[in-house]
Design a protein around this motif. Structure first.
Motif, PDB file in Angstrom:
ATOM      1  N   CYS A 171       0.836  -1.204   0.000  1.00 60.24           N
ATOM      2  CA  CYS A 171       0.000   0.000   0.000  1.00 60.24           C
ATOM      3  C   CYS A 171       0.872   1.255   0.000  1.00 60.24           C
ATOM      4  CB  CYS A 171      -0.910  -0.001   1.228  1.00 60.24           C
ATOM      5  SG  CYS A 171      -2.171  -1.282   1.210  1.00 60.24           S
ATOM      6  N   LYS A 172       1.940   1.215   0.767  1.00 61.85           N
ATOM      7  CA  LYS A 172       2.860   2.347   0.852  1.00 61.85           C
ATOM      8  C   LYS A 172       3.525   2.598  -0.506  1.00 61.85           C
ATOM      9  CE  LYS A 172       5.567   1.903   4.257  1.00 61.85           C
ATOM     10  NZ  LYS A 172       6.707   1.539   5.157  1.00 61.85           N
ATOM     11  N   ALA A 173       4.008   1.534  -1.142  1.00 55.39           N
ATOM     12  CA  ALA A 173       4.670   1.682  -2.442  1.00 55.39           C
ATOM     13  C   ALA A 173       3.682   2.136  -3.508  1.00 55.39           C
ATOM     14  CB  ALA A 173       5.308   0.347  -2.835  1.00 55.39           C
ATOM     15  N   GLY A 174       2.473   1.609  -3.477  1.00 59.45           N
ATOM     16  CA  GLY A 174       1.473   2.006  -4.465  1.00 59.45           C
ATOM     17  C   GLY A 174       1.099   3.462  -4.342  1.00 59.45           C
ATOM     18  N   PHE A 175       1.037   3.961  -3.110  1.00 61.33           N
ATOM     19  CA  PHE A 175       0.718   5.377  -2.921  1.00 61.33           C
ATOM     20  C   PHE A 175       1.845   6.259  -3.460  1.00 61.33           C
ATOM     21  CE2 PHE A 175       1.093   9.194  -0.250  1.00 61.33           C
ATOM     22  CZ  PHE A 175      -0.121   9.799  -0.544  1.00 61.33           C
ATOM     23  N   ARG A 176       3.062   5.871  -3.182  1.00 58.81           N
ATOM     24  CA  ARG A 176       4.192   6.673  -3.649  1.00 58.81           C
ATOM     25  C   ARG A 176       4.309   6.686  -5.170  1.00 58.81           C
ATOM     26  NH1 ARG A 176       8.768   4.274   0.485  1.00 58.81           N
ATOM     27  NH2 ARG A 176       8.241   5.546   2.318  1.00 58.81           N
ATOM     28  N   ASP A 177       4.054   5.540  -5.801  1.00 56.42           N
ATOM     29  CA  ASP A 177       4.329   5.402  -7.228  1.00 56.42           C
ATOM     30  C   ASP A 177       3.130   5.722  -8.125  1.00 56.42           C
ATOM     31  OD1 ASP A 177       6.806   4.549  -6.426  1.00 56.42           O
ATOM     32  OD2 ASP A 177       6.302   2.407  -6.581  1.00 56.42           O
TER      33      ASP A 177
ATOM     34  N   VAL B 262      -3.775  13.183   0.724  1.00 56.46           N
ATOM     35  CA  VAL B 262      -4.201  12.191   1.703  1.00 56.46           C
ATOM     36  C   VAL B 262      -5.503  12.651   2.355  1.00 56.46           C
ATOM     37  CG1 VAL B 262      -3.636  11.034   3.875  1.00 56.46           C
ATOM     38  CG2 VAL B 262      -1.848  11.438   2.167  1.00 56.46           C
ATOM     39  N   GLY B 263      -6.460  11.742   2.397  1.00 59.92           N
ATOM     40  CA  GLY B 263      -7.711  12.007   3.103  1.00 59.92           C
ATOM     41  C   GLY B 263      -7.789  11.123   4.341  1.00 59.92           C
ATOM     42  N   VAL B 264      -8.358  11.641   5.414  1.00 57.36           N
ATOM     43  CA  VAL B 264      -8.437  10.873   6.665  1.00 57.36           C
ATOM     44  C   VAL B 264      -9.866  10.876   7.183  1.00 57.36           C
ATOM     45  CG1 VAL B 264      -6.035  11.269   7.323  1.00 57.36           C
ATOM     46  CG2 VAL B 264      -7.794  12.911   8.010  1.00 57.36           C
ATOM     47  N   ASN B 265     -10.197   9.812   7.912  1.00 55.55           N
ATOM     48  CA  ASN B 265     -11.517   9.705   8.528  1.00 55.55           C
ATOM     49  C   ASN B 265     -11.430   8.683   9.652  1.00 55.55           C
ATOM     50  OD1 ASN B 265     -14.212  10.079   9.081  1.00 55.55           O
ATOM     51  ND2 ASN B 265     -14.898   9.730   6.975  1.00 55.55           N
ATOM     52  N   GLY B 266     -12.497   8.578  10.425  1.00 53.84           N
ATOM     53  CA  GLY B 266     -12.525   7.626  11.532  1.00 53.84           C
ATOM     54  C   GLY B 266     -13.907   7.033  11.697  1.00 53.84           C
TER      55      GLY B 266
ATOM     56  N   LEU C 214      -9.000   4.811  12.730  1.00 48.87           N
ATOM     57  CA  LEU C 214      -8.686   5.988  11.927  1.00 48.87           C
ATOM     58  C   LEU C 214      -7.950   5.500  10.683  1.00 48.87           C
ATOM     59  CD1 LEU C 214      -7.321   8.309  14.774  1.00 48.87           C
ATOM     60  CD2 LEU C 214      -9.694   8.005  14.018  1.00 48.87           C
ATOM     61  N   ILE C 215      -8.283   6.037   9.528  1.00 48.69           N
ATOM     62  CA  ILE C 215      -7.722   5.541   8.278  1.00 48.69           C
ATOM     63  C   ILE C 215      -7.305   6.698   7.386  1.00 48.69           C
ATOM     64  CG2 ILE C 215      -9.994   5.382   7.161  1.00 48.69           C
ATOM     65  CD1 ILE C 215      -8.914   2.866   5.712  1.00 48.69           C
ATOM     66  N   ALA C 216      -6.225   6.464   6.655  1.00 51.66           N
ATOM     67  CA  ALA C 216      -5.746   7.430   5.665  1.00 51.66           C
ATOM     68  C   ALA C 216      -5.856   6.801   4.282  1.00 51.66           C
ATOM     69  CB  ALA C 216      -4.294   7.808   5.951  1.00 51.66           C
ATOM     70  N   VAL C 217      -6.401   7.556   3.319  1.00 50.71           N
ATOM     71  CA  VAL C 217      -6.574   7.049   1.961  1.00 50.71           C
ATOM     72  C   VAL C 217      -6.037   8.063   0.962  1.00 50.71           C
ATOM     73  CG1 VAL C 217      -8.619   5.698   2.580  1.00 50.71           C
ATOM     74  CG2 VAL C 217      -8.899   8.034   1.716  1.00 50.71           C
ATOM     75  N   GLY C 218      -5.729   7.558  -0.226  1.00 48.17           N
ATOM     76  CA  GLY C 218      -5.309   8.418  -1.327  1.00 48.17           C
ATOM     77  C   GLY C 218      -6.245   8.245  -2.503  1.00 48.17           C
TER      78      GLY C 218
ATOM     79  N   PRO D 292      -6.424   2.705  -0.119  1.00 47.49           N
ATOM     80  CA  PRO D 292      -6.050   2.671   1.305  1.00 47.49           C
ATOM     81  C   PRO D 292      -4.540   2.791   1.482  1.00 47.49           C
ATOM     82  CG  PRO D 292      -6.542   0.457   0.515  1.00 47.49           C
ATOM     83  CD  PRO D 292      -6.909   1.394  -0.609  1.00 47.49           C
ATOM     84  N   VAL D 293      -4.145   3.583   2.451  1.00 52.22           N
ATOM     85  CA  VAL D 293      -2.719   3.796   2.705  1.00 52.22           C
ATOM     86  C   VAL D 293      -2.311   3.214   4.056  1.00 52.22           C
ATOM     87  CG1 VAL D 293      -0.860   5.496   2.897  1.00 52.22           C
ATOM     88  CG2 VAL D 293      -2.770   5.880   1.308  1.00 52.22           C
ATOM     89  N   ALA D 294      -2.973   3.637   5.102  1.00 52.46           N
ATOM     90  CA  ALA D 294      -2.618   3.176   6.438  1.00 52.46           C
ATOM     91  C   ALA D 294      -3.825   3.335   7.358  1.00 52.46           C
ATOM     92  CB  ALA D 294      -1.422   3.950   6.982  1.00 52.46           C
ATOM     93  N   TYR D 295      -3.765   2.648   8.512  1.00 49.83           N
ATOM     94  CA  TYR D 295      -4.849   2.788   9.492  1.00 49.83           C
ATOM     95  C   TYR D 295      -4.298   2.556  10.890  1.00 49.83           C
ATOM     96  CZ  TYR D 295      -4.996  -2.333   9.767  1.00 49.83           C
ATOM     97  OH  TYR D 295      -4.664  -3.650   9.940  1.00 49.83           O
TER      98      TYR D 295
END
Length: 268
Positions: A195-201, A207-211, A223-227, A236-239
């Motif tokens: 997910c990290k590599a896909g967001f970078r490349d 980045v959008g965040v929500n909970g 809590l989640i961060a999306v691109g 999805p990036v991280a949670y």
């Protein structure tokens, strides 16, 4: 035996002193008739004229099972140790007659009209009783508690495992941070390497965040961060899973995220 004594506990019994109609005359016994196999045929009872059943009780049970499986409502209009007449609800032509063959307890189907002219009834009174689905409120509560124990037990088993070590083993380069307070789980941050590599490349540098609240056994807040990827879809990036949604938890999440995916000056 008094016929009323035999049927006094049967809610479907309708007393009738009338004899069977002339069409139910005895069938000749000089031929081989099909026999009802209780162990096999009770899975989906089927009837035919001349069919032999071992007893009156077996015949009643077979009719009830047929009733439950086919969504019909059959009443026993004549119902004693010598003969049984089953009819469907008012206006339907389905009916079946059976009576004793001889001095034994065997019953034989003497007349059978198999076609229903009524519609299937989803509120079948035999379904709850004969298939044992009519349970008390207390039994339902106990089974609900048992089901929850099974689910929670499996979740406890997963929490006892080393989740972080397994993720790092199968997703090399991932970032997992677990925060403990006096050896008690408090928070977890997860960002899988792919997910990290896909967001970078391949995603826009936004980045959008929500909970949201977690409704499982352990509650908490996710809590989640999306691109946004190249197809304008959410990526999805991280949670994190935290105890409460407050300034401290958001600061911990966003600080960990910015360090993990190298968020720099956003002026561009």
């Amino acid at each position: 035996m008094d016929r009323h004594e035999d049927c006094e506990e049967d809610p479907d019994f309708i007393d009738s002193d009338r004899d069977f109609e002339s069409e139910q005359d005895d069938i000749e016994y000089d031929r081989n008739f099909p026999e009802f196999n209780f162990d096999q045929d009770m899975r989906n009872p089927q009837f035919e004229v001349g069919q032999i059943l071992s007893s009156t009780a077996e015949f009643r049970e077979a009719v009830r099972m047929y009733d439950a499986l086919n969504g019909s409502n059959v009443k026993f209009k004549a119902n004693d140790e010598r003969r049984v007449q089953g009819i469907c609800k008012l206006g339907c032509q389905w009916r079946i007659w059976a009576s004793r063959m001889d001095a034994s307890e065997r019953m034989q189907v003497k007349s059978y009209t198999s076609e229903h002219t009524c519609s299937r009834d989803q509120f079948n009174r035999h379904l709850k009783k004969d298939l044992h689905t009519d349970i008390s409120r207390n039994v339902a509560w106990k089974m609900r508690r048992y089901a929850k124990e099974i689910l929670v037990g499996s979740l406890h088993e997963q929490f006892r495992r080393s989740y972080a070590a397994e993720v790092l083993r199968t997703n090399v380069g991932s970032m997992i941070i677990i925060a403990l307070q006096e050896q008690i789980f408090k928070e977890i941050y997860v960002c899988l390497n792919y997910c990290k590599a896909g967001f970078r490349d391949g995603c826009r540098m936004v980045v959008g965040v929500n909970g949201c609240h977690l409704r499982g056994s352990f509650r908490g807040i996710m809590l989640i961060a999306v691109g946004i990827d190249t197809n304008d879809c959410i990526y999805p990036v991280a949670y994190v899973v935290v105890e409460k949604e407050n300034t401290a938890s958001w600061r911990w999440f966003l600080t960990s995220l910015s360090e993990d995916i190298s968020i720099g000056n956003g002026m561009g």
